[in-house]
Design an enzyme around this catalytic site. Structure first.
Site, PDB file in Angstrom:
ATOM      1  N   HIS A   1      36.189  51.110  32.298  1.00 40.49           N
ATOM      2  CA  HIS A   1      37.212  51.280  31.264  1.00 40.49           C
ATOM      3  C   HIS A   1      36.760  50.503  30.026  1.00 40.49           C
ATOM      4  O   HIS A   1      35.679  49.885  30.017  1.00 40.49           O
ATOM      5  CB  HIS A   1      38.595  50.869  31.762  1.00 40.49           C
ATOM      6  CG  HIS A   1      38.718  49.442  32.224  1.00 40.49           C
ATOM      7  ND1 HIS A   1      38.453  48.361  31.407  1.00 40.49           N
ATOM      8  CD2 HIS A   1      39.070  48.920  33.428  1.00 40.49           C
ATOM      9  CE1 HIS A   1      38.676  47.253  32.069  1.00 40.49           C
ATOM     10  NE2 HIS A   1      39.023  47.561  33.312  1.00 40.49           N
TER      11      HIS A   1
ATOM     12  N   CYS B   1      40.842  36.944  48.296  1.00 42.68           N
ATOM     13  CA  CYS B   1      41.246  38.121  47.513  1.00 42.68           C
ATOM     14  C   CYS B   1      40.055  39.065  47.437  1.00 42.68           C
ATOM     15  O   CYS B   1      38.999  38.704  46.895  1.00 42.68           O
ATOM     16  CB  CYS B   1      41.685  37.729  46.101  1.00 42.68           C
ATOM     17  SG  CYS B   1      41.912  39.185  45.043  1.00 42.68           S
TER      18      CYS B   1
ATOM     19  N   CYS C   1      39.041  39.945  43.789  1.00 41.00           N
ATOM     20  CA  CYS C   1      38.197  38.922  43.124  1.00 41.00           C
ATOM     21  C   CYS C   1      36.931  38.655  43.924  1.00 41.00           C
ATOM     22  O   CYS C   1      36.004  38.034  43.417  1.00 41.00           O
ATOM     23  CB  CYS C   1      38.933  37.584  43.009  1.00 41.00           C
ATOM     24  SG  CYS C   1      40.365  37.578  41.945  1.00 41.00           S
TER      25      CYS C   1
ATOM     26  N   HIS D   1      45.244  39.780  40.568  1.00 39.69           N
ATOM     27  CA  HIS D   1      45.404  41.165  41.012  1.00 39.69           C
ATOM     28  C   HIS D   1      46.814  41.514  41.490  1.00 39.69           C
ATOM     29  O   HIS D   1      47.098  42.697  41.726  1.00 39.69           O
ATOM     30  CB  HIS D   1      44.398  41.484  42.123  1.00 39.69           C
ATOM     31  CG  HIS D   1      42.978  41.541  41.628  1.00 39.69           C
ATOM     32  ND1 HIS D   1      42.163  40.433  41.575  1.00 39.69           N
ATOM     33  CD2 HIS D   1      42.261  42.572  41.127  1.00 39.69           C
ATOM     34  CE1 HIS D   1      40.995  40.798  41.072  1.00 39.69           C
ATOM     35  NE2 HIS D   1      41.017  42.079  40.791  1.00 39.69           N
TER      36      HIS D   1
ATOM     37  N   LYS E   1      46.079  42.085  31.228  1.00 39.92           N
ATOM     38  CA  LYS E   1      44.670  42.464  31.248  1.00 39.92           C
ATOM     39  C   LYS E   1      44.571  43.947  31.626  1.00 39.92           C
ATOM     40  O   LYS E   1      45.147  44.364  32.640  1.00 39.92           O
ATOM     41  CB  LYS E   1      43.939  41.620  32.285  1.00 39.92           C
ATOM     42  CG  LYS E   1      42.472  41.923  32.402  1.00 39.92           C
ATOM     43  CD  LYS E   1      41.822  41.060  33.476  1.00 39.92           C
ATOM     44  CE  LYS E   1      40.366  41.394  33.641  1.00 39.92           C
ATOM     45  NZ  LYS E   1      39.945  41.523  35.036  1.00 39.92           N
TER      46      LYS E   1
ATOM     47  N   LYS F   1      41.916  49.052  35.875  1.00 37.19           N
ATOM     48  CA  LYS F   1      42.056  50.338  36.559  1.00 37.19           C
ATOM     49  C   LYS F   1      43.055  50.208  37.699  1.00 37.19           C
ATOM     50  O   LYS F   1      43.865  51.085  37.926  1.00 37.19           O
ATOM     51  CB  LYS F   1      40.688  50.776  37.114  1.00 37.19           C
ATOM     52  CG  LYS F   1      39.935  51.696  36.163  1.00 37.19           C
ATOM     53  CD  LYS F   1      40.417  53.126  36.313  1.00 37.19           C
ATOM     54  CE  LYS F   1      39.990  54.040  35.206  1.00 37.19           C
ATOM     55  NZ  LYS F   1      38.754  54.720  35.394  1.00 37.19           N
TER      56      LYS F   1
HETATM   57  N1  MSP Z   1      30.880  41.986  39.616  1.00 36.14           N
HETATM   58  C1  MSP Z   1      31.548  40.933  38.923  1.00 36.14           C
HETATM   59  C2  MSP Z   1      30.592  40.197  38.004  1.00 36.14           C
HETATM   60  C3  MSP Z   1      29.377  39.648  38.635  1.00 36.14           C
HETATM   61  S1  MSP Z   1      28.323  38.892  37.486  1.00 36.14           S
HETATM   62  C4  MSP Z   1      27.196  38.102  38.394  1.00 36.14           C
HETATM   63  C5  MSP Z   1      32.711  41.485  38.113  1.00 36.14           C
HETATM   64  N2  MSP Z   1      32.660  42.769  37.831  1.00 36.14           N
HETATM   65  S2  MSP Z   1      33.810  43.584  37.075  1.00 36.14           S
HETATM   66  O1  MSP Z   1      33.310  44.921  37.035  1.00 36.14           O
HETATM   67  O2  MSP Z   1      35.065  43.379  37.708  1.00 36.14           O
HETATM   68  O3  MSP Z   1      33.946  42.982  35.643  1.00 36.14           O
HETATM   69  C6  MSP Z   1      32.873  42.920  34.784  1.00 36.14           C
HETATM   70  C7  MSP Z   1      33.271  42.394  33.450  1.00 36.14           C
HETATM   71  O4  MSP Z   1      34.261  43.206  32.827  1.00 36.14           O
HETATM   72  C8  MSP Z   1      33.853  40.975  33.485  1.00 36.14           C
HETATM   73  O5  MSP Z   1      33.260  40.217  32.451  1.00 36.14           O
HETATM   74  C9  MSP Z   1      35.285  41.187  33.181  1.00 36.14           C
HETATM   75  O6  MSP Z   1      35.870  40.085  32.574  1.00 36.14           O
HETATM   76  C10 MSP Z   1      35.199  42.370  32.234  1.00 36.14           C
HETATM   77  N3  MSP Z   1      36.489  42.986  32.101  1.00 36.14           N
HETATM   78  C11 MSP Z   1      37.191  43.670  33.040  1.00 36.14           C
HETATM   79  N4  MSP Z   1      38.409  43.980  32.518  1.00 36.14           N
HETATM   80  C12 MSP Z   1      38.495  43.507  31.252  1.00 36.14           C
HETATM   81  C13 MSP Z   1      39.450  43.552  30.238  1.00 36.14           C
HETATM   82  N5  MSP Z   1      40.618  44.123  30.390  1.00 36.14           N
HETATM   83  N6  MSP Z   1      39.111  42.990  29.040  1.00 36.14           N
HETATM   84  C14 MSP Z   1      37.900  42.425  28.795  1.00 36.14           C
HETATM   85  N7  MSP Z   1      36.984  42.360  29.740  1.00 36.14           N
HETATM   86  C15 MSP Z   1      37.294  42.841  30.996  1.00 36.14           C
HETATM   87  O7  MSP Z   1      33.602  40.725  37.761  1.00 36.14           O
END
Ligand code: MSP
Length: 526
Positions: free
Chosen positions: A21, A130, A133, A158, A305, A308
């Protein structure tokens, strides 16, 4: 032409449980703009992104979809995550998947090293986990459930029930690193940024660190623990290592030395993993800690935040299909102070598109080029004597270029854009005040007209260079229309830190018609 300064920047690697997203795309775009800036400035740049494919979350999603986790990951990488990079025009140097052999073998090497050096032991563990997370939650992030989860403990992020896990695990002696980490934050105030993120991390570590469970034995989707194949490596321990396995840790030492340490761009929700666990792991292995960990804010929808799982996710293509990838890249980095949360709204996006990109920058470029075509048959005029107003424009351009570079180095991307935009605003005012159309009426003003249009054209030349990391498509078109590609070479080869120096556009070059850089967008029919 590399300047010899190594600059290695990473995004988090994304979970392949679902499609991206705009929150994910935001992280990608920020890192890409900074990478393109450094690359064009001649720094020895490397940008890495990729996918996080192990762990219980992916295993459960795959099972729920009636397939294996590897097949699921392959599908999501091919159909969703790699296409995302195209959608928002990311120029990454590498894409790592935690299922890559190069990654898995180096994870085992790293783990074995820590085991041999006595940083790992086995023990019993019981705690609330979780799966969203992929973390045993600290007390501060456990809250009472409401609605359907009334009476249960849920994850504060979550809002889903936590699971009580009791397993024999291997543990990393993270508690040994409390003092060293505090000393690191103290000695290197830039290590964790922005300041709010740094304070939060310091406060967390000051309470003392516990040892970290780094293996799981109740499922087998992960990297096998090298000395005990009934365990797989904890998904975060595995995932964090991507930043070094991708640049040759344990396989290609000279490349590793060339690239490491990195600047990590991460969302603030995963700051603790990067600013606490990750440097502790590196210290244990005798490796350098990262150059910096920067925690950006969240894109919020309805004050929460965007996610999805909470059905608030907006697909990046919903924006790029209408506004294009340049506008996507510009909007999020301009409208939100990097490091703070920001709310996305279609109204704000449309308003900025129209006012800043279409009217502010796009029209300026079209008007100036049209006037050169009309008054000088498209040939870039030679400047005659500069007056104070012309010199003031040159000073604005020079200052904007210097300020923007400083801001990018501090990862204040919004400030860099604001500085560059002073050129757009000043040039628009300059054209209005200088009235080239009035000058053109009297041949006696030809020299002055030439000076005004040259000043405007060379300002556009500087804008094209400075904005190319953010607006690669629009600036490429502008570069062509300025005739600069033929005389100065490709835009991406223009040294960015010299963009503010005036009189670079050769007189005598020929401009060509410029289509609207940011075409008018017809409002969608409701
Ligand atoms: N797989 C872990 C990261 C491992 S790094 C060694 C993870 N993945 S994630 O797909 O859930 O998220 C990846 C990134 O997207 C994170 O930096 C997270 O903060 C960012 N975001 C997810 N939703 C977001 C928003 N709504 N706004 C801004 N960033 C967001 O975490």
């Amino acid at each position: 032409m590399a300047s010899g300064n190594s600059f290695y920047i990473t995004t988090p690697i994304f979970y392949v449980n679902d499609a991206p997203h705009i929150g994910h795309a935001y992280t990608e775009v920020a890192a890409d703009v900074v990478a393109r800036w450094h690359r064009q400035a001649g720094d020895d740049t490397w940008s890495l992104t990729g996918t996080d494919e192990h762990g219980e979350k992916i295993l459960r999603t795959a099972t729920a979809n009636g397939t294996t986790p590897k097949k699921w990951a392959d599908k999501l990488v091919t159909e969703a995550w790699k296409p995302l990079l195209e959608t928002i025009n990311i120029a990454n140097d590498d894409f790592i998947r935690t299922t890559d052999e190069r990654h898995e073998s180096s994870v085992q090497l790293f783990l074995q090293r820590l085991y041999d050096d006595g940083y790992i032991y086995s023990g019993e563990y019981e705690a609330l986990y979780c799966v969203g997370c992929e973390e045993f939650k600290p007390q501060s992030e456990i809250v009472n459930g409401t609605g359907p989860f009334e009476g249960q403990k849920v994850c504060a992020i979550h809002s889903k029930p936590l699971e009580l896990l009791k397993e024999k695990n291997y543990f990393f002696r993270m508690s040994d690193f409390t003092e060293r980490l505090l000393a690191l934050y103290e000695e290197r105030p830039d290590f964790v940024q922005p300041e709010s993120a740094r304070n939060e991390v310091i406060q967390f570590v000051r309470q003392g660190l516990s040892d970290l469970s780094i293996s799981r034995s109740s499922f087998d989707w992960g990297v096998k623990v090298p000395w005990d194949d009934s365990h797989v490596v904890y998904v975060w321990f595995d995932a964090l290592l991507n930043y070094i396995t991708a640049v040759g840790y344990g396989q290609d030492e000279s490349n590793f030395d060339r690239r490491w340490p990195a600047t990590h761009i991460v969302g603030k929700d995963i700051l603790r993993f990067h600013a606490v666990i990750w440097p502790a792991m590196l210290m244990a292995a005798g490796l350098e800690v990262p150059k910096q960990v920067f925690g950006h804010g969240w894109l919020l929808v309805g004050g929460e935040k965007m996610s999805k799982s909470k059905l608030t996710g907006i697909a990046p293509t919903e924006i790029t299909d209408t506004f294009g990838s340049d506008a996507f890249r510009y909007y999020f980095l301009r409208a939100i102070a990097f490091g703070q949360d920001g709310s996305f709204s279609w109204e704000d996006l449309s308003a900025r598109y129209q006012a800043e990109l279409a009217n502010g920058f796009g029209n300026l470029a079209s008007r100036v080029i049209a006037m050169v075509t009309k008054y000088f048959d498209g040939v870039v005029p030679a400047p005659a004597e500069y007056t104070d107003v012309d010199l003031a424009i040159q000073a604005v351009v020079q200052k904007a270029a210097e300020d923007a570079d400083r801001s990018i180095n501090a990862l204040a991307i919004h400030d860099a854009l604001a500085s560059i935009w002073t050129i757009v605003d000043e040039l628009n005012g300059y054209i209005t005040d200088s009235e080239p159309w009035a000058l053109a009426k009297d041949p006696a003003n030809a020299a002055r007209l030439g000076t005004v249009l040259y000043t405007a054209l060379d300002g556009l030349r500087a804008l094209a260079v400075l904005l190319s990391p953010v607006l690669p498509q629009a600036t490429d078109k502008l570069w062509e229309a300025l005739g600069a590609a033929a005389t100065l070479g490709a835009l991406v080869d223009q040294p960015l830190r010299e963009a503010g120096r005036f009189e670079q556009l050769p007189e005598g070059s020929t401009v060509s018609a410029l289509q609207a850089l940011f075409p008018r967008i017809e409002p969608a029919v409701a």
